[in-house]
Design a protein around this motif. Structure first.
Motif, short mmCIF file in Angstrom:
data_model
loop_
_atom_site.label_atom_id
_atom_site.label_comp_id
_atom_site.label_asym_id
_atom_site.label_seq_id
_atom_site.Cartn_x
_atom_site.Cartn_y
_atom_site.Cartn_z
N ARG A 19 15.69 25.02 -37.56
CA ARG A 19 15.03 26.13 -38.25
C ARG A 19 15.63 26.35 -39.65
O ARG A 19 15.70 27.48 -40.14
CB ARG A 19 15.09 27.41 -37.42
N GLY A 20 16.06 25.26 -40.27
CA GLY A 20 16.72 25.34 -41.56
C GLY A 20 18.19 25.67 -41.42
O GLY A 20 18.69 25.85 -40.31
N LEU A 21 18.88 25.76 -42.55
CA LEU A 21 20.30 26.14 -42.51
C LEU A 21 20.38 27.67 -42.57
O LEU A 21 20.71 28.26 -43.59
CB LEU A 21 21.06 25.50 -43.67
N HIS A 22 20.07 28.31 -41.45
CA HIS A 22 20.10 29.77 -41.39
C HIS A 22 21.47 30.25 -40.93
O HIS A 22 22.27 29.50 -40.36
CB HIS A 22 19.01 30.29 -40.46
N ASP A 23 21.74 31.51 -41.18
CA ASP A 23 23.02 32.10 -40.80
C ASP A 23 22.85 33.61 -40.70
O ASP A 23 21.73 34.09 -40.55
CB ASP A 23 24.11 31.72 -41.82
N SER A 24 23.94 34.35 -40.79
CA SER A 24 23.86 35.81 -40.65
C SER A 24 23.14 36.46 -41.83
O SER A 24 22.73 37.62 -41.75
CB SER A 24 25.26 36.40 -40.52
N LEU A 26 20.76 34.38 -44.09
CA LEU A 26 19.47 33.71 -44.27
C LEU A 26 18.73 33.63 -42.94
O LEU A 26 19.26 33.10 -41.96
CB LEU A 26 19.67 32.30 -44.83
N THR A 27 17.51 34.17 -42.90
CA THR A 27 16.73 34.20 -41.67
C THR A 27 16.21 32.81 -41.32
O THR A 27 15.80 32.05 -42.19
CB THR A 27 15.54 35.17 -41.82
N GLU A 28 16.23 32.49 -40.04
CA GLU A 28 15.70 31.21 -39.56
C GLU A 28 14.24 31.03 -39.96
O GLU A 28 13.48 31.99 -40.10
CB GLU A 28 15.80 31.15 -38.03
N ASN A 29 13.86 29.78 -40.16
CA ASN A 29 12.47 29.42 -40.49
C ASN A 29 11.96 30.12 -41.74
O ASN A 29 10.75 30.36 -41.89
CB ASN A 29 11.53 29.73 -39.31
N LYS A 36 18.23 25.69 -48.60
CA LYS A 36 19.65 25.37 -48.40
C LYS A 36 19.82 24.02 -47.72
O LYS A 36 20.71 23.24 -48.07
CB LYS A 36 20.33 26.47 -47.58
N ALA A 37 18.95 23.71 -46.76
CA ALA A 37 19.00 22.40 -46.10
C ALA A 37 18.71 21.28 -47.10
O ALA A 37 19.42 20.27 -47.15
CB ALA A 37 18.01 22.35 -44.95
N VAL A 38 17.70 21.49 -47.93
CA VAL A 38 17.34 20.48 -48.93
C VAL A 38 18.48 20.28 -49.92
O VAL A 38 18.81 19.14 -50.28
CB VAL A 38 16.04 20.88 -49.66
N SER A 39 19.09 21.37 -50.36
CA SER A 39 20.19 21.26 -51.33
C SER A 39 21.41 20.56 -50.74
O SER A 39 22.24 20.01 -51.47
CB SER A 39 20.59 22.65 -51.86
N ASN A 40 21.51 20.56 -49.41
CA ASN A 40 22.59 19.86 -48.73
C ASN A 40 22.17 18.47 -48.24
O ASN A 40 22.90 17.82 -47.49
CB ASN A 40 23.09 20.68 -47.54
N ARG A 107 11.58 15.49 -50.10
CA ARG A 107 12.98 15.15 -50.38
C ARG A 107 13.77 15.02 -49.08
O ARG A 107 14.52 14.06 -48.89
CB ARG A 107 13.60 16.22 -51.28
N SER A 108 13.62 16.00 -48.19
CA SER A 108 14.28 15.97 -46.89
C SER A 108 13.26 15.68 -45.81
O SER A 108 12.12 16.14 -45.88
CB SER A 108 14.97 17.31 -46.59
#
Length: 240
Positions: A19-24, A26-29, A36-40, A107-108
């Protein structure tokens, strides 16, 4: 080469951000988690639903309340109603499949889960997704997954990598694995003899890995790992 392996892009074989690089924060999906996933330089997974007016939006649950704080069933709402009345907890819009594709620009690698509503709209959902992906430039930048083999079957013979999702609760889906040539299994099933045997000739992904130790333990049993809550740098050190 394993059966159907030629359909998978090289980036598939490693970590996939759930669901992407989510965390406390950034909301999932959400688009921020995907960016953030693309930038990584990481592949990312997400879920799509079919709105009342036939549009494809990205969200895991049928009900928007968990990720927006406001109740609403996606399949009972139009895209306009969703865009005007709902916001993710991180302030972002609920994205459409097209918006995610336009942002990513291939890209990703993207792993797209077809989310069938109450077991009913599998054909409409599958056909809408096929149409949305009809003119993509590189099919190896997409993997299509679903718990519902009927939805996934809409993509048969379209040239995309397909994976049947299988979990312990609904293990009967395992019998449909031969239709799609690869599976995405719940982590508690990964070391079962039947999965180990299947992987000798087929691609196996595992979900959802939530610790570095799990990632290390499962490395030799899976071709790819869908993960969350693990820092990207550590994920790359372990799997890449």
């Amino acid at each position: 080469m394993k059966k159907h392996e030629h359909l998978f892009g090289k980036d598939f074989f490693g970590p996939i951000a759930h669901r992407g690089l989510h965390d406390s924060v950034l909301t999932e999906n959400g688009m921020k988690a995907f960016e953030k996933a693309v930038s990584n330089n990481l592949p990312f997974e997400f879920d799509i639903h079919l709105t009342k007016d036939g549009e494809l939006v990205v969200c895991h649950d049928d009900d928007l309340i968990r990720t927006t704080g406001k109740a609403g069933i996606i399949e009972e709402l139009t895209l306009k109603e969703i865009k005007e009345n709902y916001r993710l907890l991180d302030g972002g819009e609920i994205p459409t499949l097209k918006e995610v594709m336009d942002m990513n620009q291939e890209r990703s690698l993207m792993v797209i889960e077809l989310k069938v509503h109450e077991g009913k709209n599998y054909k409409e959902l599958g056909k809408a997704a096929v149409k949305a992906l009809k003119n993509v430039k590189d099919k190896k930048k997409y993997t299509i997954i679903s718990f519902d083999p009927r939805a996934l079957a809409q993509f048969l013979f379209k040239g995309f990598a397909l994976q049947l999702l299988v979990c312990k609760k609904y293990e009967n889906a395992w019998k449909f694995k031969w239709l799609f040539g690869s599976v995405d299994v719940e982590s508690c099933m990964l070391k079962e003899p039947k999965v180990i045997k299947y992987r000798k000739k087929h691609i196996v992904n595992v979900w959802t890995i939530e610790s570095e130790q799990e990632m290390i333990d499962y490395k030799e049993y899976a071709d790819a790992q869908t993960f969350q809550f693990i820092p990207p740098d550590r994920v790359k050190e372990i799997l890449l």
